[in-house]
Scaffold this motif. Structure first.
Motif, PDB file in Angstrom:
ATOM      1  N   ALA A   1       8.941  22.567 -14.735  1.00  0.00           N
ATOM      2  CA  ALA A   1       9.618  24.006 -14.374  1.00  0.00           C
ATOM      3  C   ALA A   1       9.153  25.094 -15.534  1.00  0.00           C
ATOM      4  N   ARG A   2       8.899  24.459 -16.668  1.00  0.00           N
ATOM      5  CA  ARG A   2       8.817  25.361 -17.956  1.00  0.00           C
ATOM      6  C   ARG A   2       7.263  26.100 -17.623  1.00  0.00           C
ATOM      7  N   ASN A   3       6.550  25.246 -16.811  1.00  0.00           N
ATOM      8  CA  ASN A   3       5.144  25.927 -16.489  1.00  0.00           C
ATOM      9  C   ASN A   3       5.153  26.547 -15.141  1.00  0.00           C
ATOM     10  N   ASP A   4       6.381  26.827 -14.417  1.00  0.00           N
ATOM     11  CA  ASP A   4       6.478  27.443 -13.211  1.00  0.00           C
ATOM     12  C   ASP A   4       5.732  26.499 -12.146  1.00  0.00           C
ATOM     13  N   PHE A   5       5.920  25.191 -12.151  1.00  0.00           N
ATOM     14  CA  PHE A   5       5.748  24.394 -11.301  1.00  0.00           C
ATOM     15  C   PHE A   5       6.960  23.804 -10.651  1.00  0.00           C
ATOM     16  N   ALA A   6       7.236  23.564  -9.406  1.00  0.00           N
ATOM     17  CA  ALA A   6       8.337  22.867  -8.967  1.00  0.00           C
ATOM     18  C   ALA A   6       8.041  21.360  -8.715  1.00  0.00           C
ATOM     19  N   THR A   7       8.956  20.446  -8.790  1.00  0.00           N
ATOM     20  CA  THR A   7       8.729  19.002  -8.312  1.00  0.00           C
ATOM     21  C   THR A   7       9.297  18.795  -7.157  1.00  0.00           C
ATOM     22  N   VAL A   8       8.510  17.736  -6.291  1.00  0.00           N
ATOM     23  CA  VAL A   8       9.257  17.314  -5.165  1.00  0.00           C
ATOM     24  C   VAL A   8       9.372  15.755  -5.245  1.00  0.00           C
ATOM     25  N   LEU A   9      10.535  15.332  -5.227  1.00  0.00           N
ATOM     26  CA  LEU A   9      10.673  13.807  -5.709  1.00  0.00           C
ATOM     27  C   LEU A   9      10.853  13.071  -4.397  1.00  0.00           C
ATOM     28  N   ALA A  10      10.231  11.675  -4.334  1.00  0.00           N
ATOM     29  CA  ALA A  10      10.372  10.746  -3.424  1.00  0.00           C
ATOM     30  C   ALA A  10      10.512   9.537  -4.163  1.00  0.00           C
ATOM     31  N   ASN A  11      11.250   8.821  -3.542  1.00  0.00           N
ATOM     32  CA  ASN A  11      11.849   7.360  -4.022  1.00  0.00           C
ATOM     33  C   ASN A  11      11.050   6.419  -2.961  1.00  0.00           C
ATOM     34  N   SER A  12      10.314   5.682  -3.449  1.00  0.00           N
ATOM     35  CA  SER A  12       9.619   4.701  -2.267  1.00  0.00           C
ATOM     36  C   SER A  12      10.238   3.619  -2.152  1.00  0.00           C
ATOM     37  N   ASP A  13      11.376   3.259  -3.305  1.00  0.00           N
ATOM     38  CA  ASP A  13      12.307   1.924  -3.155  1.00  0.00           C
ATOM     39  C   ASP A  13      11.591   0.802  -3.270  1.00  0.00           C
ATOM     40  N   GLU A  14      10.297   0.500  -3.652  1.00  0.00           N
ATOM     41  CA  GLU A  14       9.555  -0.658  -3.805  1.00  0.00           C
ATOM     42  C   GLU A  14       8.972  -1.011  -2.400  1.00  0.00           C
ATOM     43  N   ASP A  15       8.745  -0.154  -1.677  1.00  0.00           N
ATOM     44  CA  ASP A  15       8.170  -0.266  -0.306  1.00  0.00           C
ATOM     45  C   ASP A  15       6.934   0.522   0.083  1.00  0.00           C
ATOM     46  N   PRO A  16       5.706  -0.390  -0.108  1.00  0.00           N
ATOM     47  CA  PRO A  16       4.713   0.443   0.145  1.00  0.00           C
ATOM     48  C   PRO A  16       4.294   1.012   1.283  1.00  0.00           C
ATOM     49  N   ALA A  17       4.908   0.470   2.335  1.00  0.00           N
ATOM     50  CA  ALA A  17       4.833   1.570   3.809  1.00  0.00           C
ATOM     51  C   ALA A  17       5.465   2.852   3.923  1.00  0.00           C
ATOM     52  N   LEU A  18       6.536   2.697   3.145  1.00  0.00           N
ATOM     53  CA  LEU A  18       7.391   4.013   2.952  1.00  0.00           C
ATOM     54  C   LEU A  18       6.688   4.962   1.889  1.00  0.00           C
ATOM     55  N   GLN A  19       6.172   4.367   0.767  1.00  0.00           N
ATOM     56  CA  GLN A  19       5.243   4.920  -0.210  1.00  0.00           C
ATOM     57  C   GLN A  19       4.095   5.566   0.506  1.00  0.00           C
ATOM     58  N   THR A  20       3.346   5.106   1.546  1.00  0.00           N
ATOM     59  CA  THR A  20       2.211   5.779   2.318  1.00  0.00           C
ATOM     60  C   THR A  20       2.944   7.111   2.977  1.00  0.00           C
ATOM     61  N   ARG A  21       3.940   6.867   3.755  1.00  0.00           N
ATOM     62  CA  ARG A  21       4.668   7.748   4.746  1.00  0.00           C
ATOM     63  C   ARG A  21       5.258   8.989   3.433  1.00  0.00           C
ATOM     64  N   MET A  22       5.857   8.810   2.553  1.00  0.00           N
ATOM     65  CA  MET A  22       6.024   9.773   1.657  1.00  0.00           C
ATOM     66  C   MET A  22       4.846  10.640   1.036  1.00  0.00           C
ATOM     67  N   ILE A  23       3.840   9.957   0.643  1.00  0.00           N
ATOM     68  CA  ILE A  23       2.624  10.642   0.042  1.00  0.00           C
ATOM     69  C   ILE A  23       2.146  11.577   1.143  1.00  0.00           C
ATOM     70  N   SER A  24       1.901  11.063   2.319  1.00  0.00           N
ATOM     71  CA  SER A  24       1.542  11.557   3.743  1.00  0.00           C
ATOM     72  C   SER A  24       2.172  13.009   3.836  1.00  0.00           C
ATOM     73  N   SER A  25       3.521  12.640   3.865  1.00  0.00           N
ATOM     74  CA  SER A  25       4.486  14.106   4.204  1.00  0.00           C
ATOM     75  C   SER A  25       4.136  14.885   2.969  1.00  0.00           C
ATOM     76  N   LEU A  26       4.184  14.612   1.635  1.00  0.00           N
ATOM     77  CA  LEU A  26       3.980  15.473   0.698  1.00  0.00           C
ATOM     78  C   LEU A  26       2.727  16.406   0.620  1.00  0.00           C
ATOM     79  N   VAL A  27       1.550  15.601   1.196  1.00  0.00           N
ATOM     80  CA  VAL A  27       0.453  15.964   1.458  1.00  0.00           C
ATOM     81  C   VAL A  27       0.623  17.285   2.593  1.00  0.00           C
TER      82      VAL A  27
END
Length: 334
Positions: free
Chosen positions: A89-115
């Protein structure tokens, strides 16, 4: 005049998710061929045209960094996420946070969504398991990505990785306990076979081997509950253990909480050292000694590296280790 078809229209027509359409547009081979054909047919039927140059422009200038964390319930990762977000934030960038909850399938979906949302870069603390889907998405999008604390297990990727010097931390903990007079030192916690467990255990094992002392290793969940259980087991099965190094502070705090009921005086009968130095270490009873990963400096460095890559095209080195130090408190007699 009818509005121009969108990616949502394609998803509805093909009866798939927006994430799946996005993966097809990116040429990702994680999508099954039958699904790919259905999406392409839907695009043709409704006249959808993918503007790749516009998508690239949005991604490069979005001012968004995707942060994907394996377990936000762990205060170590929560502290890191908070500090990283503030630094970005100090560098004028926003963070979009995702918790994969130790689930690799959810991790892939979250990364795809953020893309799809056009993030300019990723910082990822990966889940363990089958991460080929996540690697495939990241490779196909060519989005600047930095791994922290843990590394993706799939081979063939070139994603930079930074982590604290876990081996050095283990050695510091053993040296301290030996200086405090410990004769038998155990290592508690961390799931067996996981790279991060082996890394955090490596300094402990190496130094005990040099000393000619047999190790006592009891692996398991990195939780307070596991630590409480292990405190009782040590008393029953390993009564000669007088020093303990824990995989993380949660395990160590569990050990501390169990000792009064067991009649064990922490800092005298049993000396305990944690790993990470989360804020709770200062307020436990007794205060917990811990290997500090210096989360504020680590978060600042991670932010600087991903921003240099996103803004200036300067990629980080492939592997780097950050300094650690031992914070001595009453739990180890420090």
């Amino acid at each position: 005049m009818n509005s121009r078809p969108t990616i949502f229209d394609v998803a509805k027509k093909a009866k798939v998710s927006k994430s799946t359409v996005s993966l097809v547009l990116q040429g990702n081979d994680v999508v099954k061929e039958t699904t790919r054909l259905a999406v392409r047919k839907a695009m043709a039927d409704i006249g959808y045209v993918y503007n790749r140059s516009a998508a690239t422009l949005r991604s490069a200038s979005s001012g968004l960094i995707g942060l994907v964390i394996n377990d936000l319930r762990n205060p170590f990762f929560t502290e890191f996420a908070t500090l990283l977000q503030m630094e970005l934030a100090r560098n004028d960038f926003a963070t979009v946070l995702a918790n994969s909850d130790e689930d690799p399938a959810l991790q892939t979906r979250m990364i795809s969504s953020l893309v799809e949302h056009g993030v300019s870069g990723f910082i990822i603390s990966p889940s363990y398991g089958d991460d080929e889907g996540a690697v495939s998405v990241l490779r196909s999008t060519n989005t600047p990505t930095l791994q922290v604390f843990r590394s993706l297990k799939s081979e063939g990727h070139d994603i930079p990785f930074i982590a604290p010097d876990y081996e050095r931390g283990g050695r510091l903990a053993v040296e301290h306990l030996v200086e405090m007079g410990c004769k038998r030192i155990a290592f508690l916690g961390g799931l067996e076979g996981r790279p991060v467990t082996e890394a955090r255990m490596s300094g402990y094992l190496a130094l005990l081997a040099e000393m000619g002392t047999p190790p006592v290793v009891l692996t398991g969940q990195a939780t307070r509950s596991f630590g409480k259980t292990m405190a009782a087991r040590l008393q029953a099965d390993y009564p000669d253990v007088d020093g303990v190094i824990c995989f993380n502070d949660l395990v160590a705090l569990g050990v501390l909480s169990a000792c009064p009921e067991l009649g064990v005086k922490v800092g005298r009968d049993l000396r305990v050292v944690g790993f990470d130095d989360i804020e709770d270490c200062q307020d436990s009873y007794p205060p917990l000694s811990s290997v500090s990963c210096n989360i504020p400096d680590f978060a600042k460095s991670a932010a600087e590296q991903i921003l240099a890559w996103v803004k200036d095209g300067v990629a980080p080195q492939m592997t780097a280790r950050s300094p650690v130090k031992l914070i001595k408190r009453a739990s180890s007699g420090g």
